[in-house]
Design a protein around this motif. Structure first.
Motif, PDB file in Angstrom:
ATOM      1  N   CYS A 113      60.301  38.364  65.813  1.00 38.59           N
ATOM      2  CA  CYS A 113      61.494  38.220  64.902  1.00 38.59           C
ATOM      3  C   CYS A 113      61.367  39.493  63.924  1.00 38.59           C
ATOM      4  O   CYS A 113      62.324  39.540  63.086  1.00 38.59           O
ATOM      5  CB  CYS A 113      61.344  36.808  64.187  1.00 38.59           C
ATOM      6  SG  CYS A 113      59.793  36.921  62.958  1.00 38.59           S
ATOM      7  N   CYS A 153      52.600  34.811  64.785  1.00 41.24           N
ATOM      8  CA  CYS A 153      53.838  35.032  63.378  1.00 41.24           C
ATOM      9  C   CYS A 153      53.802  33.664  62.587  1.00 41.24           C
ATOM     10  O   CYS A 153      54.123  32.698  63.336  1.00 41.24           O
ATOM     11  CB  CYS A 153      55.103  35.263  63.870  1.00 41.24           C
ATOM     12  SG  CYS A 153      56.320  35.336  62.674  1.00 41.24           S
ATOM     13  N   CYS A 199      57.859  32.488  63.295  1.00 38.56           N
ATOM     14  CA  CYS A 199      58.477  32.186  64.576  1.00 38.56           C
ATOM     15  C   CYS A 199      57.464  31.879  65.856  1.00 38.56           C
ATOM     16  O   CYS A 199      57.768  31.480  66.446  1.00 38.56           O
ATOM     17  CB  CYS A 199      59.320  33.057  64.951  1.00 38.56           C
ATOM     18  SG  CYS A 199      58.742  34.386  65.741  1.00 38.56           S
ATOM     19  N   GLY A 216      55.691  33.954  67.217  1.00 44.32           N
ATOM     20  CA  GLY A 216      55.727  35.266  68.205  1.00 44.32           C
ATOM     21  C   GLY A 216      54.560  35.861  67.972  1.00 44.32           C
ATOM     22  O   GLY A 216      53.706  35.702  67.045  1.00 44.32           O
TER      23      GLY A 216
HETATM   24 ZN   LIG Z   1      57.996  36.186  64.115  1.00 47.35          ZN
END
Ligand SMILES: [Zn+2]
Length: 192
Positions: free
Chosen positions: A103, A122, A125, A127
């Motif tokens: 993101c 993350c 999100c 990630g």
């Molecule tokens: Zn993220």
């Protein structure tokens, strides 16, 4: 952890209420609001600017006019890059930051849950996060139309340096004897 999240969400709700009240009453508006707003920048409304000016005046009265050992100063917010090298800001005014590869959000490594840092995950999100990297926090811009190393200037990250570099100017022009003080107000409209 759940408790901390609940606290954070309660704080966010209080902040949202406060921001909306300040807007309705004409104190503070989000900068560039009609284009979706710009993070961390705020505009003083009609009552906000009066409040701000009153506080500045009261401070100046107490710090400068009512004392005979203090001089006032209002230095430029852009200063020679060498000032920030000499002060150590270029080298040390840094925070370790991590980026999310999905993101693209950027977080301060010491402000996200330890678990996320350990798993490189993350908090927004899920990630993958990059390794923490040091970023200088000074606001950098270029003086003049050419954007190269020789034209880099920084928006001052602290007010004191303007006072330090003008010490001799004030000392000589005001015919002062040590000890004396120099007072300066930060530009309160700078980004926060
Ligand atoms: Zn993220």
């Amino acid at each position: 952890m759940a408790k901390k999240n609940a606290e954070t969400s309660q704080q966010t709700q209080i902040m949202d209420k406060l921001v909306s009240l300040c807007k309705r009453r004409g104190f503070i508006f989000q900068s560039s609001e009609i284009y979706g707003g710009i993070n961390a920048c705020w505009d003083y409304g009609p009552l906000g600017v009066e409040l701000k000016n009153n506080i500045k005046q009261a401070w100046w009265q107490a710090m400068v006019y009512e004392r005979d050992d203090i001089e006032g100063l209002d230095a430029s917010i852009l200063m020679h890059p060498k000032v920030w090298e000499a002060s150590g800001h270029v080298e040390n005014f840094t925070d370790p930051l991590v980026d999310c590869k999905s993101c693209k959000l950027r977080f301060r490594a010491d402000q996200i849950p330890e678990e996320n840092l350990k798993l490189k995950k993350c908090p927004e999100c899920g990630g993958e996060l990059t390794e923490p990297r040091k970023f200088n926090l000074m606001f950098k811009t270029f003086m003049g139309p050419v954007e190269d190393e020789a034209h880099i200037v920084y928006l001052r990250p602290e007010t004191a340096q303007g006072i330090y570099v003008n010490f001799e100017n004030v000392y000589v022009s005001m015919r002062r004897k040590i000890p004396f003080g120099i007072a300066q107000l930060e530009k309160l409209s700078e980004t926060r």
